[in-house]
Design a protein around this motif. Structure first.
Motif, PDB file in Angstrom:
ATOM      1  N   TYR A   1       0.811  -1.218   0.000  1.00 28.62           N
ATOM      2  CA  TYR A   1       0.000   0.000   0.000  1.00 28.62           C
ATOM      3  C   TYR A   1       0.849   1.276   0.000  1.00 28.62           C
ATOM      4  O   TYR A   1       0.393   2.319  -0.441  1.00 28.62           O
ATOM      5  CB  TYR A   1      -0.902   0.021   1.242  1.00 28.62           C
TER       6      TYR A   1
ATOM      7  N   ASP B   1       0.797  -1.749 -10.035  1.00 29.48           N
ATOM      8  CA  ASP B   1      -0.654  -1.941 -10.066  1.00 29.48           C
ATOM      9  C   ASP B   1      -1.249  -1.476 -11.391  1.00 29.48           C
ATOM     10  O   ASP B   1      -2.153  -2.108 -11.937  1.00 29.48           O
ATOM     11  CB  ASP B   1      -1.316  -1.195  -8.895  1.00 29.48           C
TER      12      ASP B   1
ATOM     13  N   LYS C   1      -5.987   0.518  -2.801  1.00 26.61           N
ATOM     14  CA  LYS C   1      -6.354  -0.784  -2.231  1.00 26.61           C
ATOM     15  C   LYS C   1      -6.840  -0.637  -0.780  1.00 26.61           C
ATOM     16  O   LYS C   1      -7.568  -1.495  -0.292  1.00 26.61           O
ATOM     17  CB  LYS C   1      -5.160  -1.746  -2.310  1.00 26.61           C
TER      18      LYS C   1
ATOM     19  N   ASN D   1     -11.262  -3.545  -9.339  1.00 35.78           N
ATOM     20  CA  ASN D   1     -11.496  -2.231  -8.715  1.00 35.78           C
ATOM     21  C   ASN D   1     -12.897  -1.678  -8.959  1.00 35.78           C
ATOM     22  O   ASN D   1     -13.091  -0.477  -8.979  1.00 35.78           O
ATOM     23  CB  ASN D   1     -10.451  -1.212  -9.210  1.00 35.78           C
TER      24      ASN D   1
END
Ligand code: FES
Ligand SMILES: [Fe+2]
Length: 356
Positions: free
Chosen positions: A17, A26, A185, A252
């Motif tokens: 993260y 990502d 996230k 997502n």
């Protein structure tokens, strides 16, 4: 890769993260290789209509070609990378905003004003680059990976599970965009569990049958479902006993579905510690007096819940970034969908060679 059972599993390391390099990983290994929600398919109902979208940080333009139907291309001119197709509405060709090159709706190069290149210039090698696109439930998607499985694989089983409700059959009403200062996230993780509801959203939690709230895990998606039992706020206006579905679709996209109402949330990373969340509202009825009142209430309630989520997500990101934390643990009762998502992520990173 065998997943560790929930009661013994550890949550992902905080570097997933907080490491700035994860933003590129990502984007390139995950979001650019999966189906990304782009908007309402109804935006392309008219021949010649167009729609712009950001697909994993890449500009994409859709057009309804009167000859062949919907097409999608990178909005990237083959002269020097300028944006094309920026005119919305009844387009009959694409045009680049930079130096005015034009393209036919099939992407082929049409005109190069004041260009005057010699015979070696090959117009056929300078067409717009196509992008895969698909529609499901009235929602429009694109994928920049030519080798990714079809969208159907990622949403298989959702229609059957939510029946007699449907994702389809509701009209797009409005979009709101919320910036949040956390890794994207963190926002997804927060969506995936109702454990926080009594503490972060006490008012909303009072309208839910929290004890009966449950999670179901499927291949590329999971669902949290529960019934209303209170009568406060917008959800109360839907009616006591109404079932709510909170669907998380890899990787997502979030679909909040109830009778006559679909709220689509899509979280987009902006940096390793910043994201934005799209809220697209769809309703079966948005014109009657009762519907207009309920929609106004929906907007207020959703904004309040989003503010509560954004605040806690920003605080969690700070916690993850502190030296006081690396990895934690799951509630076996309330964090099953979260564990499921983290297993998908771990497997995806492993397959893609992301160094985590
Ligand atoms: S970049 Fe498009 S015309 Fe020059
Ligand atoms: Fe929340």
């Amino acid at each position: 890769m065998t997943a560790v059972p929930l009661d013994r599993a550890r949550t992902p390391p905080s570097a997933w993260y907080t490491d700035p390099r994860m933003h590129d990983h990502d984007r390139d290994a995950l979001l650019a290789r999966t189906w990304q929600y782009c908007g309402a398919a109804s935006a392309l109902a008219e021949p010649g209509s167009s729609l712009h979208a950001d697909v994993a940080g890449r500009p994409v333009v859709f057009v309804n070609d009167p000859e062949t139907g919907v097409r999608a291309f990178y909005s990237v001119c083959q002269h020097r990378g300028g944006p094309v197709g920026v005119r919305c509405g009844q387009a009959t060709f694409f045009q680049c905003r930079y130096h005015g090159w034009t393209y036919n709706l099939d992407g082929s190069l049409r005109g190069t004003p004041q260009f005057e290149r010699g015979p070696s210039f090959d117009p056929g090698a300078h067409g717009l680059k196509p992008v895969r696109h698909a529609e499901w439930g009235g929602l429009l998607f694109a994928c920049t990976d030519p080798d990714a499985p079809d969208l159907d694989e990622f949403v298989a089983g959702i229609d059957a599970l939510v029946a007699p409700l449907t994702v389809d059959g509701k009209a797009f009403h409005m979009r709101e965009v919320y910036p949040v200062n956390c890794n994207w996230k963190v926002y997804v993780d927060n969506y995936l569990e109702a454990y926080h509801l009594p503490h972060v959203h006490p008012e909303y939690a009072r309208t839910l049958d929290y004890a009966g709230y449950r999670e179901e895990l499927h291949g590329w998606w999971s669902v949290q479902r529960g019934r209303l039992e209170g009568d406060t706020g917008y959800y109360g206006a839907l009616g006591e006993g109404v079932e709510l579905f909170y669907l998380m679709v890899w990787p997502n996209l979030m679909l909040n579905l109830a009778a006559g109402r679909l709220q689509v949330n899509m979280v987009r990373p902006l940096a390793h510690d910043r994201c934005e969340v799209l809220f697209d509202y769809y309703y079966a009825d948005s014109t009657s007096d009762a519907a207009r009142a309920a929609i106004a209430e929906d907007s207020v309630v959703s904004a309040r819940i989003q503010a509560e989520d954004a605040e806690i997500c920003e605080r969690v990101h700070q916690g993850l970034a502190s030296p006081a934390y690396d990895s934690g643990c799951y509630s076996a009762k309330r964090e099953q969908a979260l564990h499921h998502y983290h297993n998908l992520l771990r497997e995806w990173y492993g397959k893609s060679g992301v160094p985590v």
